[in-house]
Design a protein around this motif. Structure first.
Motif, short mmCIF file in Angstrom:
data_model
loop_
_atom_site.label_atom_id
_atom_site.label_comp_id
_atom_site.label_asym_id
_atom_site.label_seq_id
_atom_site.Cartn_x
_atom_site.Cartn_y
_atom_site.Cartn_z
N ALA A 179 0.81 -1.22 0.00
CA ALA A 179 0.00 0.00 0.00
C ALA A 179 0.84 1.27 0.00
CB ALA A 179 -0.94 -0.01 1.20
N GLU A 180 1.81 1.36 0.91
CA GLU A 180 2.59 2.59 1.02
C GLU A 180 3.43 2.85 -0.23
OE1 GLU A 180 5.67 4.90 4.03
OE2 GLU A 180 4.87 2.94 4.58
N VAL A 181 4.08 1.81 -0.72
CA VAL A 181 4.92 1.97 -1.91
C VAL A 181 4.09 2.43 -3.10
CG1 VAL A 181 6.32 0.74 -3.61
CG2 VAL A 181 6.69 0.33 -1.18
N MET A 182 2.93 1.83 -3.30
CA MET A 182 2.10 2.18 -4.45
C MET A 182 1.48 3.57 -4.30
SD MET A 182 2.50 0.03 -6.72
CE MET A 182 1.31 0.79 -7.82
N ALA A 183 1.15 3.96 -3.08
CA ALA A 183 0.60 5.31 -2.86
C ALA A 183 1.65 6.36 -3.24
CB ALA A 183 0.18 5.47 -1.41
N ARG A 184 2.90 6.08 -2.90
CA ARG A 184 3.97 7.02 -3.25
C ARG A 184 4.20 7.03 -4.76
NH1 ARG A 184 6.16 8.96 1.29
NH2 ARG A 184 6.06 7.70 3.20
N ARG A 185 4.13 5.85 -5.39
CA ARG A 185 4.27 5.80 -6.85
C ARG A 185 3.16 6.56 -7.55
NH1 ARG A 185 4.85 -0.11 -9.12
NH2 ARG A 185 4.43 1.05 -11.03
N ARG A 186 1.98 6.53 -6.96
CA ARG A 186 0.83 7.26 -7.52
C ARG A 186 0.84 8.73 -7.11
NH1 ARG A 186 -3.18 4.28 -9.80
NH2 ARG A 186 -2.91 2.02 -9.72
N GLN A 187 1.89 9.13 -6.40
CA GLN A 187 2.08 10.53 -6.01
C GLN A 187 0.95 11.05 -5.14
OE1 GLN A 187 2.78 12.57 -9.72
NE2 GLN A 187 4.57 11.33 -10.22
N GLY A 201 -5.78 1.00 7.44
CA GLY A 201 -5.32 -0.39 7.50
C GLY A 201 -4.95 -0.99 6.17
N ALA A 202 -4.72 -0.13 5.17
CA ALA A 202 -4.37 -0.65 3.83
C ALA A 202 -3.04 -1.40 3.88
CB ALA A 202 -4.28 0.51 2.84
N VAL A 203 -3.03 -2.55 3.20
CA VAL A 203 -1.84 -3.41 3.16
C VAL A 203 -1.36 -3.58 1.72
CG1 VAL A 203 -0.95 -5.71 3.65
CG2 VAL A 203 -2.58 -4.65 5.22
N GLY A 204 -2.30 -3.85 0.81
CA GLY A 204 -1.94 -4.09 -0.58
C GLY A 204 -2.72 -3.20 -1.53
N GLU A 205 -2.22 -3.12 -2.78
CA GLU A 205 -2.86 -2.27 -3.79
C GLU A 205 -2.85 -2.96 -5.15
OE1 GLU A 205 -3.04 0.64 -7.13
OE2 GLU A 205 -1.47 -0.81 -6.61
N ALA A 206 -3.93 -2.78 -5.89
CA ALA A 206 -4.02 -3.19 -7.28
C ALA A 206 -5.10 -2.37 -7.96
CB ALA A 206 -4.36 -4.68 -7.39
N PHE A 207 -4.82 -1.88 -9.16
CA PHE A 207 -5.78 -1.12 -9.97
C PHE A 207 -6.28 0.16 -9.29
CE2 PHE A 207 -6.08 -5.56 -11.20
CZ PHE A 207 -5.85 -5.48 -12.57
N GLY A 208 -5.47 0.72 -8.38
CA GLY A 208 -5.87 1.95 -7.71
C GLY A 208 -6.74 1.70 -6.49
N ALA A 224 3.31 -11.78 -8.04
CA ALA A 224 4.00 -11.03 -6.99
C ALA A 224 4.75 -12.02 -6.11
CB ALA A 224 3.00 -10.24 -6.14
N GLY A 225 5.89 -11.59 -5.59
CA GLY A 225 6.67 -12.47 -4.74
C GLY A 225 7.48 -11.71 -3.72
N GLY A 226 8.16 -12.47 -2.86
CA GLY A 226 8.95 -11.88 -1.80
C GLY A 226 8.19 -11.91 -0.48
N LYS A 227 8.89 -12.27 0.58
CA LYS A 227 8.27 -12.39 1.91
C LYS A 227 7.55 -11.11 2.32
CE LYS A 227 9.36 -13.93 6.59
NZ LYS A 227 10.43 -14.46 7.49
N LYS A 228 8.13 -9.95 1.99
CA LYS A 228 7.54 -8.68 2.41
C LYS A 228 6.23 -8.36 1.70
CE LYS A 228 10.33 -5.89 -0.78
NZ LYS A 228 11.41 -4.88 -0.90
N LYS A 229 5.94 -9.10 0.62
CA LYS A 229 4.68 -8.85 -0.09
C LYS A 229 3.59 -9.85 0.29
CE LYS A 229 5.56 -6.15 -4.22
NZ LYS A 229 5.39 -6.07 -5.69
N ALA A 230 3.87 -10.74 1.22
CA ALA A 230 2.89 -11.77 1.58
C ALA A 230 1.57 -11.17 2.03
CB ALA A 230 3.47 -12.68 2.67
N GLY A 231 1.64 -10.17 2.92
CA GLY A 231 0.41 -9.54 3.40
C GLY A 231 -0.36 -8.86 2.29
N ALA A 232 0.35 -8.19 1.38
CA ALA A 232 -0.30 -7.53 0.25
C ALA A 232 -0.99 -8.55 -0.66
CB ALA A 232 0.73 -6.72 -0.54
#
Length: 342
Positions: free
Chosen positions: A243-251, A264-271, A305-313
């Motif tokens: 969530a945080e990474v994508m929010a920053r990418r979306r400015q 409580g946002a954890v993951g993001e897809a399609f806005g 998607a992969g990587g341990k840090k993306k499991a929650g997303a």
């Protein structure tokens, strides 16, 4: 395959170790070529003497060759590397892990790659598996819709020349995010189409426009045509962001970002931003495919998607409501199962 491996483990366990080590050598060369022998030994964690012996064996069979710059894999070596994928998958128990994850997430299909501590290599593994899956699933005259991002860029990199389905049309599923051109959906769509010998249509618009502007633009014939193709695609493939990474990418501005995280946002897809239980807690104005399209119009949806840090997303975004297939890696899969089982 499982029975064959069980027999080998009983009668020739040393042979399995040799096969796995040589597979690791081919895999490391494939992703890091040209690579020197000492660096290769460091990466796979074995002695330089063993690596030298294995390289001699592989060279004799024209699977690799050496230059002054380092060792490279040959076309014959690539072919064998791909053929060994399923053997290694079963050997490492990834097939059992796939079954467990498929059951927990309620998906039709799950594909798990071995993964890597090296984030770049792990992403390449995902891209290679996704490219292979697309080749298997695409049929004549299909429309393929793609999102942007680094993982989808890896899919484009590893897409193989078409030798099956014909007349494929590739379109971006979203507008751009104002990021590097190499990872924008337009660029990825064009690259994949060129490798498949198909056609592509582009969407030369940013994703985060004001809703009033979006409502006006989607009525333009050229834009409407591309959006309709994407929303009714036979296959759609997309990545998943935290969530945080994508929010920053979306400015997103700092106040909105704080609001997203507090929700409580954890993951993001399609806005759309999802919390840990899969509820949409926030959404941004976006130009492209919407979640409702995944449920009602798109034929098959593949999440990568992969990587341990993306499991929650991954847990927050992926469900049988929106996706049919998931491609992930071992680290993410094991963490997802741990999280789901409390």
């Amino acid at each position: 395959m499982k029975e064959l491996i069980r027999l080998q483990q009983k009668i020739a366990p040393g042979l399995i170790k040799v096969v796995e080590r040589r597979y690791n050598i081919l895999r490391t060369i494939f992703y890091s070529q040209p690579i020197g022998r000492r660096r290769l030994a460091e990466k796979i964690g074995v002695s330089e003497r063993k690596v030298r012996n294995d390289l001699d064996f592989l060279k004799e069979r024209y699977l690799v060759n050496s230059t002054s710059a380092g060792t490279k894999i040959t076309e014959t070596g690539k072919e064998l590397f791909y053929q060994l994928d399923n053997y290694i998958r079963v050997l490492r128990g990834l097939d059992n892990l796939e079954s467990k994850l498929k059951h927990e997430l309620g998906l039709k299909e799950v594909y798990i790659v071995p993964g890597s501590e090296d984030e770049a290599k792990a992403q390449q593994e995902l891209g290679r598996r996704a490219a292979r899956l697309l080749k298997e699933k695409l049929e004549n005259n299909d429309v393929l819709a793609v999102n942007g991002g680094t993982t989808l860029a890896a899919v484009a990199d590893f897409m193989l020349a078409n030798n099956g389905a014909t007349d494929i049309t590739v379109v971006p599923a979203r507008g751009g995010l104002g990021e590097e051109v190499e990872i924008q959906a337009n660029t990825i769509a064009a690259q994949i189409a060129n490798k498949l010998g198909g056609r592509y249509r582009l969407l030369h618009l940013p994703d985060n426009l004001d809703q009033t502007v979006v409502n006006t633009l989607i009525q333009k014939p050229q834009i409407k045509e591309v959006l309709n193709l994407a929303k009714e695609a036979d296959i759609l493939i997309h990545g998943i962001g935290t969530a945080e990474v994508m929010a920053r990418r979306r400015q997103v501005d700092s106040l909105e970002l704080e609001k997203i995280l507090e929700a409580g946002a954890v993951g993001e897809a399609f806005g759309y931003y999802f919390n840990q239980t899969g509820e949409i807690v926030y959404s941004t104005t976006s130009l492209g495919v919407q979640l409702e399209d995944l449920k009602k119009k798109v034929g098959k949806t593949i999440a990568v998607a992969g990587g341990k840090k993306k499991a929650g997303a991954i847990i927050s975004v992926v469900s049988d409501e929106y996706q049919d297939m998931l491609i992930t890696d071992r680290e993410a899969a094991e963490e997802i199962l741990d999280l789901l089982r409390g």
